[in-house]
Design an enzyme around this catalytic site. Structure first.
Site, PDB file in Angstrom:
ATOM      1  N   HIS A 211       0.817  -1.218   0.000  1.00  0.00           N
ATOM      2  CA  HIS A 211       0.000   0.000   0.000  1.00  0.00           C
ATOM      3  C   HIS A 211       0.840   1.253   0.000  1.00  0.00           C
ATOM      4  O   HIS A 211       0.438   2.290  -0.512  1.00  0.00           O
ATOM      5  CB  HIS A 211      -1.017  -0.051   1.138  1.00  0.00           C
ATOM      6  N   GLU A 454     -11.190 -10.573  -4.740  1.00  0.00           N
ATOM      7  CA  GLU A 454      -9.745 -10.472  -4.512  1.00  0.00           C
ATOM      8  C   GLU A 454      -9.175 -11.685  -3.773  1.00  0.00           C
ATOM      9  O   GLU A 454      -8.033 -11.683  -3.370  1.00  0.00           O
ATOM     10  CB  GLU A 454      -9.378  -9.161  -3.822  1.00  0.00           C
ATOM     11  N   CYS A 525     -10.015  -2.779 -10.285  1.00  0.00           N
ATOM     12  CA  CYS A 525      -9.535  -1.604  -9.546  1.00  0.00           C
ATOM     13  C   CYS A 525      -8.166  -1.823  -8.927  1.00  0.00           C
ATOM     14  O   CYS A 525      -7.625  -0.936  -8.277  1.00  0.00           O
ATOM     15  CB  CYS A 525     -10.536  -1.179  -8.481  1.00  0.00           C
TER      16      CYS A 525
HETATM   17  C1  PEP Z   1      -6.701  -4.848  -4.613  1.00  0.00           C
HETATM   18  O1  PEP Z   1      -6.451  -5.704  -3.760  1.00  0.00           O
HETATM   19  O2  PEP Z   1      -6.439  -4.992  -5.825  1.00  0.00           O
HETATM   20  C2  PEP Z   1      -7.316  -3.578  -4.211  1.00  0.00           C
HETATM   21  C3  PEP Z   1      -7.681  -2.694  -5.102  1.00  0.00           C
HETATM   22  O3  PEP Z   1      -7.427  -3.336  -2.876  1.00  0.00           O
HETATM   23  P1  PEP Z   1      -6.186  -2.835  -1.997  1.00  0.00           P
HETATM   24  O4  PEP Z   1      -5.031  -2.586  -2.937  1.00  0.00           O
HETATM   25  O5  PEP Z   1      -6.604  -1.602  -1.300  1.00  0.00           O
HETATM   26  O6  PEP Z   1      -5.964  -3.988  -1.096  1.00  0.00           O
HETATM   27 MG    MG Z   2      -7.315  -5.490  -1.811  1.00  0.00          MG
END
Ligand code: PEP
Ligand code: MG
Length: 587
Positions: A211, A454, A525
């Site tokens: 992140h 996911e 996403c």
């Molecule tokens: C993902 O896992 O692709 C996602 C968009 O969520 P995050 O990156 O916030 O875990």
């Molecule tokens: Mg995610």
């Protein structure tokens, strides 16, 4: 001496600047810039902290029992001497007045410089005094903690904007571009730097889709993570080049290297300039397929760059950033409602996908929850599991989102669902939240409800998911992590993290096909959504909605304008059947 450090390329572009080393996480200090008129106040704050420690040590000296070991008295003397050391004071003053660092940051920066001098000393006794200096600084920091200013984004007036810093290296100290180097930065730390002056970031740890890397990418400035020992090898104020495309950091570059990278920097800005002309061009393929390009955001102020980048809505609002670094005091319904409403208003009637809180793993709530709190955080109590474990907190968020839906179209999105039981519990909580608002006579709006895909389990049972949800959003970052059993934040296995792995591609294409078959909206996403090397393949799988960092939208749009979805569908089928898709894609 010029040398290079290799890491992982996470945000493209070239940054050239002076190194700002964020201190080791052992001393938790906040880093922010002050306004020029706060220099004196900041220095006074520091002096108060130092004087308090001097008083404390003197009191301890007075109270030393007569039979106390001799070394104890000598140690207190050393600490008092270090506290009043000219080098410490003058250095800290300089960081505050010339760089506009807050006092804690200035103090720890100077500590690092003096520590290195101690390290180089021949004499064992003197070398060991480094530990004393660290203790003294820690004491000052402890005293200052109670009177620290709140964390603030660096004022625009204090320093030039990050984008404006790239390019010419000014001789004037105060105008030089800065790059931040840290052992690690939490996503929350990174967000704090989002509107900051740094021209680039380097961290010792982290994976490509950690992140921290995602937030760096969303800032649209060059970044390299997983650079192992960068924060130890680079010294405060060294000149550094970050090559965010190659994942290389060049320290103390020679004039020839500087010139070469300066040239590449200019090419990058010319390319950006060229792309910016596509801003108002509708995203339609050569065969006339309209494609939805959405933005991933972390906070209300990201809406403006999203609209400027040509987004037609928000495909992922990561609400967890609202909950981070608050020392356990989470935002209540009202506070959340105000923020969500602001996002709806900023997006001016365009759809906004609000994802419920996704903390855990590499997105800790705060420092107290970092590491060690769970045996295996990525597989632990994160995302929807966390929400369902604390339904009072969860419903406060749901009520706030439902209320915000009065101000524009909201798509409510649940992260990391993996079973029918979780689906039923989450949907039940929405019903209860609505009933609670009804009971209070509070208005709210309609929402579409969606699930993130996911976890492989969700992808494999996507047809069941589709019975319960209005739309799906594929989170490839986690889907890759959980399908390939590779911690996305761990640079030691980063080379195995592969969004083009045939197993991942099968899951992604199957989810898209299943949603298309029943006419339900599906979007990607995860980071793959903004990766231009994947755009044609996703179009070939039948994807018509992409969500990404605002800065990536125009480059993806360029790919879309050149694409023919009929031809791509046949080609994508071939890739899916290949054992080595990356080779076929030529990446
Ligand atoms: C993902 O896992 O692709 C996602 C968009 O969520 P995050 O990156 O916030 O875990
Ligand atoms: Mg995610």
């Amino acid at each position: 001496m010029t040398f290079a450090i290799h890491g992982l390329a996470v945000a493209p572009g070239i940054a050239i600047g002076r190194a700002v080393i964020a201190v080791s996480s052992r001393m938790e200090v906040v880093h922010y810039f002050i306004e020029a008129d706060q220099i004196n106040a900041e220095f006074v704050r520091l002096c108060h902290g130092r004087d308090a420690v001097v008083d404390e040590l003197k009191r301890m000296q007075e109270l030393l029992p007569a039979d106390a070991p001799q070394e104890l008295g000598a140690l207190l003397d050393v600490h008092l001497m270090l506290l009043q050391d000219e080098l410490l004071e003058s250095g800290v003053k300089r960081w505050i007045s010339e760089r506009l660092y807050n006092a804690e940051w200035a103090l720890t920066t100077q500590l690092e410089i003096i520590s290195r001098q101690f390290d180089e000393m021949e004499d064992d006794y003197l070398r060991e005094r480094k530990a004393d200096l660290e203790q003294v600084v820690e004491r000052i920091l402890r005293y200052m903690r109670g009177v620290a200013s709140p964390v603030a984004a660096p004022p625009a007036s204090a320093r030039p904007a990050a984008g404006a810093q790239q390019g010419v290296l000014s001789e004037e100290f105060g105008d030089e571009p800065l790059v931040l180097i840290a052992s690690d930065l939490s996503p929350a730390d990174m967000l704090q730097f989002k509107s900051s002056v740094f021209a680039g970031f380097i961290t010792d740890v982290g994976g490509k889709t950690s992140h921290t890397a995602i937030v760096a990418r969303s800032m649209d400035i060059p970044a390299v993570v997983g650079a192992r020992s960068a924060s130890r090898l680079v010294r405060q104020d060294d000149w550094v080049i970050i090559d965010g495309d190659a994942g290389v950091v060049i320290v103390n570059p020679s004039p020839i290297i500087l010139e070469e990278y300066g040239f590449r920097q200019r090419q990058v800005s010319l390319e950006r300039e060229r792309l910016s002309r596509l801003r108002h061009t509708p995203a339609v393929t050569l065969d006339g397929q309209p494609i939805e390009l959405l933005a991933n955001i972390e906070r209300p102020s990201d809406c403006e760059p999203s609209l400027r980048g040509g987004a037609v809505g928000v495909g992922l609002f990561r609400t967890e950033f609202l909950f981070m670094d608050r020392s356990g005091k989470l935002p209540d319904e009202e506070e959340q409602y105000v923020v969500y409403r602001e996002v709806m208003e900023n997006m001016r009637g365009l759809p906004v996908t609000v994802r419920t809180i996704d903390v855990g793993a590499d997105k800790p709530l705060d420092k107290a929850h970092r590491d060690g709190s769970s045996l295996n955080p990525a597989l632990g109590l994160r995302a929807i599991r966390w929400s369902l474990a604390d339904t009072v907190m969860f419903r406060a968020q749901l009520r706030a989102i439902l209320r915000a839906a009065q101000h524009g179209p909201v798509r409510l999105l649940f992260p990391m669902l993996s079973s029918l039981g979780e689906i039923q519990q989450a949907l039940r909580q929405v019903e209860v939240a609505r009933a609670e608002l009804d009971a209070r006579g509070v208005h709210y709006g309609p929402v579409e409800i969606g699930a993130m895909i996911e976890v492989p389990a969700a992808a494999l049972m996507v047809r069941s998911f589709l019975k319960y949800f209005d739309f799906l959003s594929i989170g490839t970052n986690d889907l890759v992590q959980y399908t390939l059993a590779i911690d996305r934040a761990d640079e030691a296995v980063a080379h195995l993290y592969d969004p083009m792995h045939p197993a991942v591609l099968h899951l992604v294409s199957d989810v898209i096909a299943a949603a298309n078959a029943v006419g339900k909206h599906v979007s990607v996403c995860g980071e793959v959504g903004g990766d231009v090397t994947m755009t044609r393949l996703l179009l070939g799988f039948g994807l018509r909605s992409f969500s990404m960092h605002p800065a990536q939208i125009l480059a993806v749009k360029q790919e879309i304008l050149r694409a023919d979805t009929h031809k791509l569908a046949r080609w994508a089928q071939g890739i899916l059947e290949s054992e080595n898709p990356a080779e076929m894609l030529g990446v």
